[in-house]
Design an enzyme around this catalytic site. Structure first.
Site, PDB file in Angstrom:
ATOM      1  CG  PHE A  16      -8.856   1.878   2.888  1.00  0.00           C
ATOM      2  CD1 PHE A  16      -9.515   1.324   3.408  1.00  0.00           C
ATOM      3  CD2 PHE A  16      -8.299   3.907   3.734  1.00  0.00           C
ATOM      4  CE1 PHE A  16     -10.170   1.500   4.855  1.00  0.00           C
ATOM      5  CE2 PHE A  16      -8.962   3.420   5.167  1.00  0.00           C
ATOM      6  CZ  PHE A  16     -10.150   2.129   5.420  1.00  0.00           C
ATOM      7  CG  LEU A  39      -5.074  -1.352 -10.909  1.00  0.00           C
ATOM      8  CD1 LEU A  39      -4.882  -3.018 -11.870  1.00  0.00           C
ATOM      9  CD2 LEU A  39      -5.784  -1.158  -9.848  1.00  0.00           C
ATOM     10  CD  GLU A  88       1.310   7.402  -4.918  1.00  0.00           C
ATOM     11  OE1 GLU A  88       1.246   7.124  -3.822  1.00  0.00           O
ATOM     12  OE2 GLU A  88       0.819   7.200  -6.059  1.00  0.00           O
ATOM     13  CB  THR A 138      -6.931  14.734   3.944  1.00  0.00           C
ATOM     14  OG1 THR A 138      -6.817  14.932   5.407  1.00  0.00           O
ATOM     15  CG2 THR A 138      -5.895  15.669   3.503  1.00  0.00           C
ATOM     16  CG  ASP A 139      -7.957  15.387   8.787  1.00  0.00           C
ATOM     17  OD1 ASP A 139      -7.399  15.471   8.716  1.00  0.00           O
ATOM     18  OD2 ASP A 139      -8.296  15.347  10.209  1.00  0.00           O
ATOM     19  CD  GLU A 140      -2.834  13.809   6.851  1.00  0.00           C
ATOM     20  OE1 GLU A 140      -1.744  14.547   5.663  1.00  0.00           O
ATOM     21  OE2 GLU A 140      -3.426  13.002   6.830  1.00  0.00           O
ATOM     22  CE  LYS A 167      -6.669  14.589  -1.260  1.00  0.00           C
ATOM     23  NZ  LYS A 167      -7.160  13.568  -2.306  1.00  0.00           N
ATOM     24  NE  ARG A 227      -2.395  12.792  12.344  1.00  0.00           N
ATOM     25  CZ  ARG A 227      -1.213  13.238  12.953  1.00  0.00           C
ATOM     26  NH1 ARG A 227      -1.876  14.053  14.233  1.00  0.00           N
ATOM     27  NH2 ARG A 227       0.238  13.476  12.090  1.00  0.00           N
ATOM     28  CG  ASP A 307       8.159  12.807  15.691  1.00  0.00           C
ATOM     29  OD1 ASP A 307       7.547  12.833  14.949  1.00  0.00           O
ATOM     30  OD2 ASP A 307       8.366  13.639  16.166  1.00  0.00           O
TER      31      ASP A 307
HETATM   32  P1  NAD Z   1      -5.243   4.754  -0.808  1.00  0.00           P
HETATM   33  O1  NAD Z   1      -3.729   5.355  -0.732  1.00  0.00           O
HETATM   34  O2  NAD Z   1      -5.396   3.319  -0.189  1.00  0.00           O
HETATM   35  O3  NAD Z   1      -5.861   4.072  -2.649  1.00  0.00           O
HETATM   36  C1  NAD Z   1      -5.443   5.121  -3.739  1.00  0.00           C
HETATM   37  C2  NAD Z   1      -5.852   4.592  -4.954  1.00  0.00           C
HETATM   38  O4  NAD Z   1      -5.605   5.789  -5.977  1.00  0.00           O
HETATM   39  C3  NAD Z   1      -4.938   3.814  -5.649  1.00  0.00           C
HETATM   40  O5  NAD Z   1      -5.941   2.104  -5.634  1.00  0.00           O
HETATM   41  C4  NAD Z   1      -4.071   3.900  -6.722  1.00  0.00           C
HETATM   42  O6  NAD Z   1      -4.019   2.664  -7.557  1.00  0.00           O
HETATM   43  C5  NAD Z   1      -5.248   5.017  -6.958  1.00  0.00           C
HETATM   44  N1  NAD Z   1      -4.439   6.075  -7.890  1.00  0.00           N
HETATM   45  C6  NAD Z   1      -2.943   6.819  -7.789  1.00  0.00           C
HETATM   46  N2  NAD Z   1      -2.228   7.305  -8.036  1.00  0.00           N
HETATM   47  C7  NAD Z   1      -3.715   7.145  -9.182  1.00  0.00           C
HETATM   48  C8  NAD Z   1      -3.327   7.547 -10.769  1.00  0.00           C
HETATM   49  N3  NAD Z   1      -2.245   8.625 -11.158  1.00  0.00           N
HETATM   50  N4  NAD Z   1      -4.570   7.433 -11.620  1.00  0.00           N
HETATM   51  C9  NAD Z   1      -5.631   6.891 -10.822  1.00  0.00           C
HETATM   52  N5  NAD Z   1      -5.530   6.035 -10.055  1.00  0.00           N
HETATM   53  C10 NAD Z   1      -4.888   6.377  -9.537  1.00  0.00           C
HETATM   54  O7  NAD Z   1      -5.985   5.539  -0.465  1.00  0.00           O
HETATM   55  P2  NAD Z   1      -7.214   5.741   0.253  1.00  0.00           P
HETATM   56  O8  NAD Z   1      -6.697   6.742   1.303  1.00  0.00           O
HETATM   57  O9  NAD Z   1      -8.082   4.866  -0.311  1.00  0.00           O
HETATM   58  O10 NAD Z   1      -7.382   7.804  -0.124  1.00  0.00           O
HETATM   59  C11 NAD Z   1      -8.547   8.272  -0.720  1.00  0.00           C
HETATM   60  C12 NAD Z   1      -9.150   9.733  -0.870  1.00  0.00           C
HETATM   61  O11 NAD Z   1      -8.787  10.226   0.073  1.00  0.00           O
HETATM   62  C13 NAD Z   1      -7.541  10.370  -1.121  1.00  0.00           C
HETATM   63  O12 NAD Z   1      -7.641  11.673  -2.027  1.00  0.00           O
HETATM   64  C14 NAD Z   1      -6.831  10.332  -0.054  1.00  0.00           C
HETATM   65  O13 NAD Z   1      -6.119  11.700  -0.282  1.00  0.00           O
HETATM   66  C15 NAD Z   1      -8.227  10.536   0.361  1.00  0.00           C
HETATM   67  N6  NAD Z   1      -7.763  10.285   2.432  1.00  0.00           N
HETATM   68  C16 NAD Z   1      -7.906   9.475   2.844  1.00  0.00           C
HETATM   69  C17 NAD Z   1      -7.582   9.645   4.312  1.00  0.00           C
HETATM   70  C18 NAD Z   1      -6.931   7.556   4.660  1.00  0.00           C
HETATM   71  O14 NAD Z   1      -7.467   7.788   6.072  1.00  0.00           O
HETATM   72  N7  NAD Z   1      -6.783   6.914   4.550  1.00  0.00           N
HETATM   73  C19 NAD Z   1      -8.417  10.855   4.923  1.00  0.00           C
HETATM   74  C20 NAD Z   1      -8.500  11.462   4.546  1.00  0.00           C
HETATM   75  C21 NAD Z   1      -8.977  11.929   3.283  1.00  0.00           C
HETATM   76  P1  TYD Z   2      -0.897   7.488   9.109  1.00  0.00           P
HETATM   77  O1  TYD Z   2      -1.651   6.158   9.294  1.00  0.00           O
HETATM   78  O2  TYD Z   2       1.042   7.398   8.428  1.00  0.00           O
HETATM   79  O3  TYD Z   2      -1.486   8.758   8.817  1.00  0.00           O
HETATM   80  P2  TYD Z   2      -1.449  10.101   8.725  1.00  0.00           P
HETATM   81  O4  TYD Z   2      -0.296  10.845   8.120  1.00  0.00           O
HETATM   82  O5  TYD Z   2      -2.714  10.570   7.744  1.00  0.00           O
HETATM   83  O6  TYD Z   2      -2.215  10.886  10.288  1.00  0.00           O
HETATM   84  O7  TYD Z   2      -0.068   7.830  10.629  1.00  0.00           O
HETATM   85  C1  TYD Z   2      -0.722   7.851  11.776  1.00  0.00           C
HETATM   86  C2  TYD Z   2      -0.264   8.563  12.773  1.00  0.00           C
HETATM   87  O8  TYD Z   2       0.329   7.293  13.217  1.00  0.00           O
HETATM   88  C3  TYD Z   2       1.024   9.627  12.534  1.00  0.00           C
HETATM   89  O9  TYD Z   2       0.703  10.681  13.646  1.00  0.00           O
HETATM   90  C4  TYD Z   2       2.228   9.321  12.381  1.00  0.00           C
HETATM   91  C5  TYD Z   2       1.675   7.702  13.493  1.00  0.00           C
HETATM   92  N1  TYD Z   2       2.363   6.306  13.271  1.00  0.00           N
HETATM   93  C6  TYD Z   2       3.079   6.432  13.685  1.00  0.00           C
HETATM   94  O10 TYD Z   2       3.383   6.709  14.975  1.00  0.00           O
HETATM   95  N2  TYD Z   2       4.028   4.804  13.327  1.00  0.00           N
HETATM   96  C7  TYD Z   2       4.471   4.035  12.355  1.00  0.00           C
HETATM   97  O11 TYD Z   2       4.550   3.263  11.694  1.00  0.00           O
HETATM   98  C8  TYD Z   2       3.069   4.919  11.131  1.00  0.00           C
HETATM   99  C9  TYD Z   2       3.192   3.994  10.136  1.00  0.00           C
HETATM  100  C10 TYD Z   2       2.125   5.910  11.585  1.00  0.00           C
END
Ligand code: NAD
Ligand code: TYD
Length: 370
Positions: A16, A39, A88, A138-140, A167, A227, A307
């Site tokens: 993403f 992938l 992941e 991440t902020d998590e 992370k 969030r 939950d």
């Molecule tokens: P995503 O799950 O959409 O994509 C992850 C990508 O990494 C995928 O294309 C997957 O194929 C690839 N991947 C997974 N394992 C791999 C490996 N071993 N080698 C090579 N490629 C691999 O994740 P995202 O939401 O795009 O998140 C990207 C980064 O941002 C991550 O580090 C995540 O922790 C961080 N992040 C995401 C969010 C969010 O809200 N999505 C928020 C804070 C931080």
């Molecule tokens: P999520 O999108 O999984 O992101 P993160 O866990 O990284 O914050 O979840 C966002 C918030 O929404 C989290 O508090 C969990 C909640 N949630 C639901 O209540 N229902 C759902 O089906 C999902 C996927 C998340």
């Protein structure tokens, strides 16, 4: 920009956020991008439509735990920067099975750091001074907040899920490679991203898709968890700024100024989908199971489920450091961003419908039965 005419590695570029970063680099910079991605289920190569035949793009299907594969890529492309987004990323999956999270997020980041260090040490001075490793986190990692307060870069790490712990561990490794070896690293810790091309297991795209398909909307617990929501393009702007002008060894928090409860998000999306389907007959024909087709409100699909284990109550970000040092500010407010995101999912049904296979159905089923 600083990396025009050079090669930039983006790991996780089929995911993403990584795909948004690559679209940004191809459209708005002169850098050559190498997308390194294993992938997994969360990836989609269709998320970079402009990549096909692009003269400044290459794809390498590779696990970031594969040191020989990485070494060959470094030798072949000789990058000026590495942006690590491979991970992941889904908390619920980390609770069901943490092993892959340990492997990719910790061992993978370690392997990438080792190979970056090996390569960086081989560079002559001008190139070695320019080399940078940017790690997206991440902020998590900071854990959970009470009703008030914000995470700053000085907040102590207190990760609560296997995802956030993995992370946090990777962030510490990145820091250590700067402190110990002098590798030029920058870490960004951002809030929850949303926007186009997000796999529909995360709250916002899952809610949109389920309303359109007339499926229950699982809300974990009371739904009053908070969030901060960050549009993915604002996040891209922030990490591009950090890559260009972040100080070596520093950490930058990135937020979206959009603290909201999960219930508010789900209810808002219900209203937006009802409005869109109410106004457009072609959408009612395309989604016959959506409640709006029967003039029923979609909020009726909301289903409270058990939950999440260890569910963090509230995240909120202080991004004053990124604002002061990088000139970062989010450009989109949540209302505008949610509307645009819904419009994208309505206009790109083929992208997400292709993902709704057996695995996805099983995963959803499991989530309803929590
Ligand atoms: P995503 O799950 O959409 O994509 C992850 C990508 O990494 C995928 O294309 C997957 O194929 C690839 N991947 C997974 N394992 C791999 C490996 N071993 N080698 C090579 N490629 C691999 O994740 P995202 O939401 O795009 O998140 C990207 C980064 O941002 C991550 O580090 C995540 O922790 C961080 N992040 C995401 C969010 C969010 O809200 N999505 C928020 C804070 C931080
Ligand atoms: P999520 O999108 O999984 O992101 P993160 O866990 O990284 O914050 O979840 C966002 C918030 O929404 C989290 O508090 C969990 C909640 N949630 C639901 O209540 N229902 C759902 O089906 C999902 C996927 C998340």
């Amino acid at each position: 920009m600083r990396y025009d005419g050079t090669v930039v590695f983006v790991t996780g570029g089929a995911g993403f956020i990584g795909s948004a970063v690559i679209r940004h680099f191809l459209d708005h910079t002169g850098a050559f991008v190498v997308n390194i991605d294993k992938l997994t289920y969360a990836s989609n190569r269709c998320s970079i439509p402009q990549a096909a035949g692009h003269p400044r793009y290459a794809f390498a299907e590779l696990d970031i735990c594969n040191e020989n594969g990485l070494r060959a890529l470094f030798e072949c492309y000789r990058p000026a920067a590495v942006m690590n987004l491979a991970a992941e990323s889904h908390v619920d999956r980390s609770i069901d099975g943490p092993g892959e999270f340990i492997q990719t997020n910790i061992v993978g980041t370690f392997t990438l750091l080792q190979e970056s260090l090996h390569y960086w040490r081989s560079l002559m001075s001008a190139r070695s001074e320019a080399f940078r490793f940017l790690h997206v986190s991440t902020d998590e990692v900071y854990g959970s907040l009470g009703a008030s307060g914000l995470f700053t870069e000085a907040t102590a790490y207190a990760p609560n899920s296997p995802y956030s712990a993995s992370k946090a561990s990777s962030d510490h490794l990145v820091r250590a490679y700067h402190e110990t070896y002098g590798l030029d690293t920058t870490v960004t810790n951002c809030s929850n991203n949303y926007g186009p091309y997000q796999f529909p297991e995360k709250l916002i795209p899952l809610t949109i898709v389920n309303i359109l398909l007339g499926k229950p909307l699982p809300v974990y617990g009371d739904g009053l968890q908070v969030r901060d929501w960050l549009h993915v393009e604002d996040h891209c702007a922030a990490i591009t700024l950090a890559l260009r002008s972040g100080r070596p060894g520093e950490v930058y928090n990135v937020g979206g100024n959009s603290e909201t409860t999960n219930m508010e998000i789900v209810r808002t999306l219900c209203g937006l989908v009802d409005e869109a389907l109410g106004a457009r007959a072609e959408l009612r024909a395309a989604f016959p199971n959506s409640p709006a087709v029967q003039a029923m409100p979609s909020v009726g699909l909301i289903t409270h489920v058990r939950d999440r284990l260890g569910h963090d109550r509230r995240y909120a970000i202080d991004y004053a450091k990124a604002a002061a040092e990088l000139g970062y500010a989010p450009a989109r407010d949540l209302a505008m961003g949610l509307r645009a995101t819904l419009d994208w999912y309505l206009a790109n049904t083929r992208w997400w419908q292709a993902l709704l296979g057996r695995d996805y159905a099983d995963w959803l089923e499991k989530n309803y039965k929590r």
